[in-house]
Structures are given as structure tokens and as C-alpha cells.
Design an enzyme around this catalytic site. Structure first.
Site, PDB file in Angstrom:
ATOM      1  N   CYS A 135       0.836  -1.199   0.000  1.00 16.82           N
ATOM      2  CA  CYS A 135       0.000   0.000   0.000  1.00 16.82           C
ATOM      3  C   CYS A 135       0.873   1.252   0.000  1.00 16.82           C
ATOM      4  CB  CYS A 135      -0.925  -0.038   1.217  1.00 16.82           C
ATOM      5  SG  CYS A 135      -2.145   1.284   1.258  1.00 16.82           S
ATOM      6  N   CYS A 136       1.905   1.285   0.849  1.00 15.54           N
ATOM      7  CA  CYS A 136       2.822   2.433   0.867  1.00 15.54           C
ATOM      8  C   CYS A 136       3.562   2.564  -0.460  1.00 15.54           C
ATOM      9  CB  CYS A 136       3.844   2.291   1.999  1.00 15.54           C
ATOM     10  SG  CYS A 136       3.236   2.758   3.624  1.00 15.54           S
ATOM     11  N   CYS A 218      -1.229   8.268   7.546  1.00 12.48           N
ATOM     12  CA  CYS A 218      -2.590   7.970   7.098  1.00 12.48           C
ATOM     13  C   CYS A 218      -3.420   7.502   8.287  1.00 12.48           C
ATOM     14  CB  CYS A 218      -2.540   6.864   6.055  1.00 12.48           C
ATOM     15  SG  CYS A 218      -1.644   7.291   4.557  1.00 12.48           S
ATOM     16  N   CYS A 244       7.611   4.250   6.234  1.00 12.27           N
ATOM     17  CA  CYS A 244       6.985   3.912   4.961  1.00 12.27           C
ATOM     18  C   CYS A 244       8.048   3.576   3.931  1.00 12.27           C
ATOM     19  CB  CYS A 244       6.103   5.055   4.472  1.00 12.27           C
ATOM     20  SG  CYS A 244       6.904   6.642   4.435  1.00 12.27           S
TER      21      CYS A 244
HETATM   22  S1  SF4 Z   1       0.471   4.583   5.673  1.00 16.80           S
HETATM   23 FE1  SF4 Z   1      -1.026   5.099   4.042  1.00 16.80          FE
HETATM   24  S2  SF4 Z   1      -0.086   4.337   2.194  1.00 16.80           S
HETATM   25 FE2  SF4 Z   1       0.963   3.302   3.912  1.00 16.80          FE
HETATM   26  S3  SF4 Z   1      -0.192   1.410   4.343  1.00 16.80           S
HETATM   27 FE3  SF4 Z   1      -1.120   2.972   5.608  1.00 16.80          FE
HETATM   28  S4  SF4 Z   1      -2.831   3.758   4.368  1.00 16.80           S
HETATM   29 FE4  SF4 Z   1      -1.450   2.708   2.965  1.00 16.80          FE
END
Ligand code: SF4
Length: 257
Positions: A135-136, A218, A244
Site C-alpha cells: 500500500c505504501c 494515514c 513507509c
Molecule cells: S500509511 Fe497510508 S499508504 Fe501506507 S499502508 Fe497505511 S494507508 Fe497505505
């Protein structure tokens, strides 16, 4: 070319500017000279050396807000952007408006290829709970690579005392992950330094900081921390993930720190 380090130059979004090539020695010399100097001095050097091929990413954290405050009188035209994953807190987005009102700086929103709805449909639901690295990568790193294309240096708001990776950073360093120089003007600041500066200059900041969120990313991956917990304990809580990956530097050999 950086003494054996190839550097792509996708300058399509920038005016044609002739700059002296960056060398490994220059980065080392600059870092040694600027170590112990004020953040403003480091930023001024960065602007003189790299503008307009200098940019900054911000998640509107307390440190980033300090840098924007310092940068505004030095060179307000430095492009500042936010990685808008679609999962940020509303309070975070409101800081962008307050910065615009205060400094006249419109922080650009850099978005992933897909909306949150499209992304979650593609993966049968949100990935942040089951595969946050992916996701990151999709919603932060890939857009960041695109955003940095054509730039020669970027400014980060990391502090050395935040994580063991960040403790090994330099004030100026080569960022092999993204192939450009990286300036870390607040590297030697403490959390107290940051908050003293914010209060002294009445700098806009995310109100979630007053609600137990020392580090804000997030919303699905951020929780408030308890008194005495590490300031990044609320990021990806319950997992080993603490970064991240954007500020984990790869040097020439590609080894992450
Ligand atoms: S920090 Fe944001 S981009 Fe990373 S896993 Fe969580 S929701 Fe997804």
C-alpha cells in the site's frame, strides 16, 4: 553523473536550467560544513545550490511546518508537495489551507494512479491492514518517484532521534533510492526544539498533535500514543513497520540503512 552514480534527469516539468554536476565530494564537503549550522543556513545553502531543481515533500508534520516557515522568506517558490494517499486525516488537509493563508504557499497534492475506491476494488478491499508495504509502495513511493523526476535535491523533515535509520542520516547526503541529493535541515533538532519553534512563531500545525498523535500519517495506520510511549509507536502499531520506506536511504551499493 555523480562520480559513478548515474543520475536520470527527467526535467520535462522544469525550465531548462544549466547546473554544475553534483559530485560525491561536494555532498560530503557540504555536509561537513553544514553540520551544526542552523536549519535556515542549511536551507539557504540548498536554495543557492539547487533552486529551482530543489523540492520538498511534506506530510504536514510539526517538523515540516517549521521548515515551510523557514523556507518562505528564503525562497517561497520552492515547490512543496504532499503525497495525498487518499487516506490522510481531514485535520491534515486543513493544515494545507492554513499554510496557504499564512505564507501564500500552495502545497501541491501528488496523488497515486488510482482513487481509494478504485484501489480497494482492485484489491478486494483495503491493503493497509494486510499488506501495508504494498500500500505504501503504490500510494506513496510510486507517486514520490514521479514527483521527484527532474529535481536534483529534496528537503526532508526527518530528525536523527526519531528512528535508528534516521540516526544514520547526514545533513546533506546522496539519496540513492531516488537518485538525488537530500537535505535534512532539522536532523539535529529534538522534539523540544521543534515545539519551542512552533510556539514561538505561532506556526500552523496539525491539531491532532494536541490529541496524543506525535507522528501523523494515514488514518488507518496511525493511532494516538500513551504517555511514555515512543513518538512513532502509533505508526503501524502492532507491526514491525516503523517507516513507509521513503526515508530509508540506499547508498551507492544499494544497502538500506
Ligand atoms: S500509511 Fe497510508 S499508504 Fe501506507 S499502508 Fe497505511 S494507508 Fe497505505
Amino acid at each position: 553523473m555523480l562520480d559513478g552514480i548515474s543520475k536520470s534527469n527527467g526535467a520535462s516539468t522544469l525550465e531548462t536550467v544549466t547546473t554544475t554536476p553534483i559530485t560525491r565530494d561536494e555532498i560530503a564537503d557540504a555536509s561537513a560544513r553544514l553540520e551544526g549550522q542552523s536549519p535556515e543556513t542549511i536551507l539557504r545553502w540548498g536554495v543557492e545550490r539547487y533552486f529551482p531543481r530543489l523540492t520538498m515533500a511534506t506530510a504536514f508534520g510539526a517538523e515540516g511546518c517549521c521548515i515551510i516557515h523557514m523556507l518562505a522568506p528564503i525562497e517561497p517558490r520552492v515547490r512543496i508537495f504532499n503525497l495525498e494517499t487518499g487516506y490522510q486525516f481531514p485535520e491534515t488537509m486543513q493544515v494545507r489551507e492554513r499554510i496557504k493563508d499564512r505564507y501564500g504557499i500552495e502545497v501541491e497534492l501528488v496523488t497515486p494512479d488510482t482513487t481509494v475506491a478504485e484501489y480497494e476494488e482492485e484489491h478486494g478491499g483495503p491493503l493497509y491492514a494486510i499488506n501495508p508495504d504494498q500500500c505504501c509502495f503504490d500510494r506513496k513511493k510510486r507517486p514520490l518517484v514521479r514527483a521527484l523526476a527532474g529535481y536534483e535535491a529534496w528537503i526532508s523533515a526527518i530528525r536523527a532521534d526519531q528512528t535508528k535509520h534516521r540516526a544514520r542520516a547526514d545533513v546533506v547526503q546522496w539519496d540513492g533510492k531516488f537518485n538525488l541529493a537530500k537535505l535534512n535541515p532539522l536532523l539535529n533538532w529534538t522534539r523540544n526544539d521543534v515545539w519551542s519553534f512552533i510556539l514561538k512563531h505561532e506556526i500552523p500545525y496539525n491539531p491532532l498533535h494536541d490529541q496524543g498523535y506525535p507522528s501523523i500519517g494515514c488514518w488507518p495506520c496511525t493511532r494516538a500514543v500513551a504517555i511514555g510511549e515512543d513518538e512513532r509507536a502509533g505508526r503501524w502499531a502492532g507491526t514491525d513497520k516503523k517507516e513507509c520506506g521513503l526515508h530509508v536511504i540506499e547508498h551507492e551499493g544499494g544497502s538500506g540503512i
